[in-house]
Scaffold this motif. Sequence first.
Motif, PDB file in Angstrom:
ATOM      1  N   LEU A   6       0.218  -8.850  -5.464  1.00  0.00           N
ATOM      2  CA  LEU A   6      -0.293  -7.493  -5.701  1.00  0.00           C
ATOM      3  C   LEU A   6       0.498  -6.465  -4.900  1.00  0.00           C
ATOM      4  O   LEU A   6       0.632  -5.310  -5.295  1.00  0.00           O
ATOM      5  N   ILE A   7       1.003  -6.887  -3.769  1.00  0.00           N
ATOM      6  CA  ILE A   7       1.830  -5.995  -2.951  1.00  0.00           C
ATOM      7  C   ILE A   7       3.287  -6.416  -3.139  1.00  0.00           C
ATOM      8  O   ILE A   7       3.704  -7.497  -2.726  1.00  0.00           O
ATOM      9  N   ALA A   8       4.042  -5.543  -3.789  1.00  0.00           N
ATOM     10  CA  ALA A   8       5.406  -5.912  -4.193  1.00  0.00           C
ATOM     11  C   ALA A   8       6.298  -6.253  -3.004  1.00  0.00           C
ATOM     12  O   ALA A   8       7.222  -7.054  -3.127  1.00  0.00           O
ATOM     13  N   TYR A   9       6.028  -5.642  -1.861  1.00  0.00           N
ATOM     14  CA  TYR A   9       6.902  -5.913  -0.714  1.00  0.00           C
ATOM     15  C   TYR A   9       6.937  -7.408  -0.388  1.00  0.00           C
ATOM     16  O   TYR A   9       7.985  -7.941  -0.001  1.00  0.00           O
ATOM     17  N   ASN A  10       5.794  -8.078  -0.563  1.00  0.00           N
ATOM     18  CA  ASN A  10       5.761  -9.515  -0.245  1.00  0.00           C
ATOM     19  C   ASN A  10       6.754 -10.279  -1.120  1.00  0.00           C
ATOM     20  O   ASN A  10       7.427 -11.206  -0.664  1.00  0.00           O
TER      21      ASN A  10
ATOM     22  N   ALA B  21      11.664   4.863  -3.648  1.00  0.00           N
ATOM     23  CA  ALA B  21      10.511   4.747  -4.550  1.00  0.00           C
ATOM     24  C   ALA B  21       9.186   4.567  -3.823  1.00  0.00           C
ATOM     25  O   ALA B  21       8.126   4.873  -4.374  1.00  0.00           O
ATOM     26  N   CYS B  22       9.212   4.055  -2.618  1.00  0.00           N
ATOM     27  CA  CYS B  22       7.971   3.669  -1.936  1.00  0.00           C
ATOM     28  C   CYS B  22       7.054   4.885  -1.722  1.00  0.00           C
ATOM     29  O   CYS B  22       7.446   5.857  -1.078  1.00  0.00           O
ATOM     30  N   PRO B  23       5.841   4.830  -2.263  1.00  0.00           N
ATOM     31  CA  PRO B  23       4.958   6.000  -2.155  1.00  0.00           C
ATOM     32  C   PRO B  23       4.404   6.226  -0.751  1.00  0.00           C
ATOM     33  O   PRO B  23       3.916   7.315  -0.461  1.00  0.00           O
ATOM     34  N   VAL B  24       4.466   5.203   0.110  1.00  0.00           N
ATOM     35  CA  VAL B  24       3.892   5.391   1.457  1.00  0.00           C
ATOM     36  C   VAL B  24       4.956   5.237   2.554  1.00  0.00           C
ATOM     37  O   VAL B  24       4.637   5.016   3.719  1.00  0.00           O
ATOM     38  N   HIS B  25       6.206   5.367   2.156  1.00  0.00           N
ATOM     39  CA  HIS B  25       7.336   5.367   3.108  1.00  0.00           C
ATOM     40  C   HIS B  25       7.301   4.170   4.068  1.00  0.00           C
ATOM     41  O   HIS B  25       7.485   4.315   5.273  1.00  0.00           O
ATOM     42  N   ALA B  26       7.077   2.998   3.493  1.00  0.00           N
ATOM     43  CA  ALA B  26       7.000   1.803   4.337  1.00  0.00           C
ATOM     44  C   ALA B  26       8.363   1.148   4.549  1.00  0.00           C
ATOM     45  O   ALA B  26       8.498   0.273   5.397  1.00  0.00           O
ATOM     46  N   LEU B  27       9.350   1.557   3.758  1.00  0.00           N
ATOM     47  CA  LEU B  27      10.672   0.926   3.859  1.00  0.00           C
ATOM     48  C   LEU B  27      11.699   1.946   4.319  1.00  0.00           C
ATOM     49  O   LEU B  27      11.652   3.112   3.916  1.00  0.00           O
ATOM     50  N   LYS B  28      12.639   1.481   5.130  1.00  0.00           N
ATOM     51  CA  LYS B  28      13.630   2.425   5.667  1.00  0.00           C
ATOM     52  C   LYS B  28      14.926   1.674   5.959  1.00  0.00           C
ATOM     53  O   LYS B  28      14.907   0.627   6.619  1.00  0.00           O
TER      54      LYS B  28
ATOM     55  N   LEU C  48      14.342  -1.949   6.980  1.00  0.00           N
ATOM     56  CA  LEU C  48      13.189  -2.200   7.852  1.00  0.00           C
ATOM     57  C   LEU C  48      11.887  -1.961   7.099  1.00  0.00           C
ATOM     58  O   LEU C  48      11.797  -1.055   6.263  1.00  0.00           O
ATOM     59  N   TYR C  49      10.904  -2.777   7.429  1.00  0.00           N
ATOM     60  CA  TYR C  49       9.546  -2.581   6.906  1.00  0.00           C
ATOM     61  C   TYR C  49       8.795  -1.919   8.054  1.00  0.00           C
ATOM     62  O   TYR C  49       8.375  -2.588   9.003  1.00  0.00           O
ATOM     63  N   VAL C  50       8.663  -0.587   7.983  1.00  0.00           N
ATOM     64  CA  VAL C  50       8.245   0.138   9.176  1.00  0.00           C
ATOM     65  C   VAL C  50       6.732   0.174   9.395  1.00  0.00           C
ATOM     66  O   VAL C  50       6.269   0.447  10.492  1.00  0.00           O
TER      67      VAL C  50
ATOM     68  N   ASP D 274       2.806  -1.675   7.637  1.00  0.00           N
ATOM     69  CA  ASP D 274       2.217  -2.597   6.666  1.00  0.00           C
ATOM     70  C   ASP D 274       1.545  -1.793   5.545  1.00  0.00           C
ATOM     71  O   ASP D 274       0.459  -1.239   5.723  1.00  0.00           O
ATOM     72  N   CYS D 275       2.205  -1.736   4.395  1.00  0.00           N
ATOM     73  CA  CYS D 275       1.702  -0.891   3.305  1.00  0.00           C
ATOM     74  C   CYS D 275       0.389  -1.413   2.732  1.00  0.00           C
ATOM     75  O   CYS D 275      -0.365  -0.653   2.129  1.00  0.00           O
ATOM     76  N   SER D 276       0.099  -2.698   2.923  1.00  0.00           N
ATOM     77  CA  SER D 276      -1.135  -3.241   2.333  1.00  0.00           C
ATOM     78  C   SER D 276      -2.380  -2.646   3.000  1.00  0.00           C
ATOM     79  O   SER D 276      -3.482  -2.758   2.483  1.00  0.00           O
TER      80      SER D 276
ATOM     81  N   LEU E 282      -2.691   0.494   3.280  1.00  0.00           N
ATOM     82  CA  LEU E 282      -2.881   1.774   2.587  1.00  0.00           C
ATOM     83  C   LEU E 282      -3.092   1.608   1.087  1.00  0.00           C
ATOM     84  O   LEU E 282      -3.604   2.500   0.420  1.00  0.00           O
ATOM     85  N   MET E 283      -2.617   0.469   0.543  1.00  0.00           N
ATOM     86  CA  MET E 283      -2.678   0.277  -0.905  1.00  0.00           C
ATOM     87  C   MET E 283      -3.116  -1.147  -1.219  1.00  0.00           C
ATOM     88  O   MET E 283      -2.696  -2.075  -0.542  1.00  0.00           O
ATOM     89  N   GLU E 284      -3.931  -1.255  -2.274  1.00  0.00           N
ATOM     90  CA  GLU E 284      -4.347  -2.609  -2.656  1.00  0.00           C
ATOM     91  C   GLU E 284      -3.377  -3.221  -3.650  1.00  0.00           C
ATOM     92  O   GLU E 284      -3.256  -4.426  -3.769  1.00  0.00           O
ATOM     93  N   PHE E 285      -2.705  -2.344  -4.393  1.00  0.00           N
ATOM     94  CA  PHE E 285      -1.798  -2.829  -5.429  1.00  0.00           C
ATOM     95  C   PHE E 285      -0.623  -1.866  -5.550  1.00  0.00           C
ATOM     96  O   PHE E 285      -0.823  -0.654  -5.626  1.00  0.00           O
ATOM     97  N   CYS E 286       0.573  -2.399  -5.520  1.00  0.00           N
ATOM     98  CA  CYS E 286       1.747  -1.555  -5.761  1.00  0.00           C
ATOM     99  C   CYS E 286       2.909  -2.452  -6.181  1.00  0.00           C
ATOM    100  O   CYS E 286       3.292  -3.359  -5.454  1.00  0.00           O
ATOM    101  N   PRO E 287       3.466  -2.237  -7.366  1.00  0.00           N
ATOM    102  CA  PRO E 287       4.544  -3.113  -7.839  1.00  0.00           C
ATOM    103  C   PRO E 287       5.947  -2.547  -7.633  1.00  0.00           C
ATOM    104  O   PRO E 287       6.934  -3.189  -7.967  1.00  0.00           O
ATOM    105  N   ILE E 288       6.078  -1.333  -7.061  1.00  0.00           N
ATOM    106  CA  ILE E 288       7.312  -0.591  -7.336  1.00  0.00           C
ATOM    107  C   ILE E 288       8.568  -1.091  -6.620  1.00  0.00           C
ATOM    108  O   ILE E 288       9.638  -1.171  -7.221  1.00  0.00           O
ATOM    109  N   CYS E 289       8.479  -1.440  -5.337  1.00  0.00           N
ATOM    110  CA  CYS E 289       9.750  -1.737  -4.651  1.00  0.00           C
ATOM    111  C   CYS E 289      10.414  -2.987  -5.236  1.00  0.00           C
ATOM    112  O   CYS E 289      11.644  -3.060  -5.326  1.00  0.00           O
ATOM    113  N   TYR E 290       9.613  -3.954  -5.667  1.00  0.00           N
ATOM    114  CA  TYR E 290      10.190  -5.143  -6.312  1.00  0.00           C
ATOM    115  C   TYR E 290      10.785  -4.756  -7.666  1.00  0.00           C
ATOM    116  O   TYR E 290      11.888  -5.173  -8.021  1.00  0.00           O
TER     117      TYR E 290
HETATM  118  S1  SF4 Z   1       4.557  -2.503  -2.056  1.00  0.00           S
HETATM  119 FE1  SF4 Z   1       4.574  -0.375  -2.637  1.00  0.00          FE
HETATM  120  S2  SF4 Z   1       3.794   0.617  -0.886  1.00  0.00           S
HETATM  121 FE2  SF4 Z   1       4.444  -1.395  -0.234  1.00  0.00          FE
HETATM  122  S3  SF4 Z   1       6.534  -1.189   0.411  1.00  0.00           S
HETATM  123 FE3  SF4 Z   1       6.557  -1.666  -1.685  1.00  0.00          FE
HETATM  124  S4  SF4 Z   1       6.644   0.250  -2.706  1.00  0.00           S
HETATM  125 FE4  SF4 Z   1       5.979   0.629  -0.690  1.00  0.00          FE
END
Ligand code: SF4
Length: 511
Positions: A7-11, A32-39, A46-48, A50-52, A54-62
Amino acid sequence: MKAIRDLIAYNDLKKWVIDPGFCTLCGACEAACPVHALKIEGDRLLYVHDCSKLMEFCPICYDVCPHTDALLLETLSFVTDAPQMRENLGYYRKILLAQAVDPKLRELSHSGGVVTAILLNSIEKKFIDSAIVSRSEEETPLKLQPSISLVPDDIFSAVDAGYSPSAVAKAFGKAVHEYGKTKIAFVGTPCQVLAIRKLESWEHKIMDSLKLVIGFICLWSFSLKPLLESVEKTYQVKHSEIKKVTLNKEYVVHTKERTVRIPIKEVEKHILNSCLTCTDYTSQLADISVGGAHPLEEWSTVIIRTETGEKIFNDALKSGVIRTKSIEEEPEVFAHLLEMADFKRKTALEEIERKRAAEEPVPLASLRLTYLLPKELRLLSSLTVEQTMTKRVMTVSPNTTMKELLEIMTKHHHMGYPVLDENNQLTGIATFEDVMKVPAEERDKVKVSDIKKERLLTVYPDETVIAAYNKMVEHGVGRILVVERENPKKLLGIITRTDIMQTLRWPMKRR
Ligand code: SF4
Ligand code: SF4
């Protein structure tokens, strides 16, 4: 082989891209990251935080990462309305040679200065208000930095080749958010272009500002620090002395005083992990692809793919900032383009196989090229060769010379021609690989009939497309001749991997 998504694309991004070392630091995930978790900082992503949390589901970075299997088919829709398609070149409208009219631009460039000339003209005509390019400092010419070029002067220092990672996709986000740019040209390597097209397919809001995509022809990118250390140690060339690098089947370093030719074997250990399995030589998703025109100096090979690309290129031509030459005038340039595209693809497919056999990870975007999805298998099993083959086939005679064959290929862009004798009986197939076996200076003496083949691969029209496809994969060829079952000397057509790819992509939406 499709990854089961978290559910969390970063994983997933971490598991399939970052941990195995496939990240090429393009910065698309950061943009693309809506909560600026990647830099991206220096040469690390860096994963600056833990976006999870703030969000339960996000597919975008993957989804937007060029090394994952997400959105690959969708990205093709940006180019599929082009009339021509070849497996190693992608979809296109035209292939030609071009150079900047201004000699200063050609001098600053690694090939013909075409990218700079097009960008300058596009800014002047207000087609674009900025360009995302890579630049380098005089002291470190191969170390690329992403740059948002806002005025013509910035564009002069843009580098028109990719040698090392550059976070250009991240810079695109910055151009929109921080500089408020709304008409942006993006210039990058094939994987950077793929990242931008994935962002576009995702319909990410920053992509409304994308107006033009120029892609480089690119063999590989390198891990710069160890590469430069080894060049300095072995060849006594310092980074600051390098004026230009060209990469063909050798890594060629040009300084003011000398040219150093380094065998690929010596530098291949520094090729980025993802590049080893990348098959895209010509930036197949760009509006316009540009690269060197070996063996010509100061000319670029240009592949125009989209309507936007054609409009912008034609305007630069009309404005007198570039001049062109037909590729048909230079068959050796075309041969080199095809040879390198083929070399990159074959090398990548071999590396994918090697990694698979050794149970090493492979980028999922590359792996996707090596298998068919169940629905694709079903489709190819339900079609016959006759339904898919090309029936009006260009043929050559046994007396055609290799020089003539290359000229025919340069004109028509087909890489294999059935050979018919004076009685219209099929005697063989003449391919681009045959041309490349003969040294350029001997091609006008060697005839098609002089090249001996072990066996002619054929299929019958009533066989399934999947049977033809499997035969191509098994024998490592891109085309098979279709013959009459009762008379195998009677040619009925040809079926190519390109025909099969077109069939698979046919239901795709077109823009
Ligand atoms: S899962 Fe979404 S919120 Fe988390 S790092 Fe990826 S884009 Fe950002
Ligand atoms: S999107 Fe680019 S920066 Fe992010 S993980 Fe993929 S390659 Fe690396």
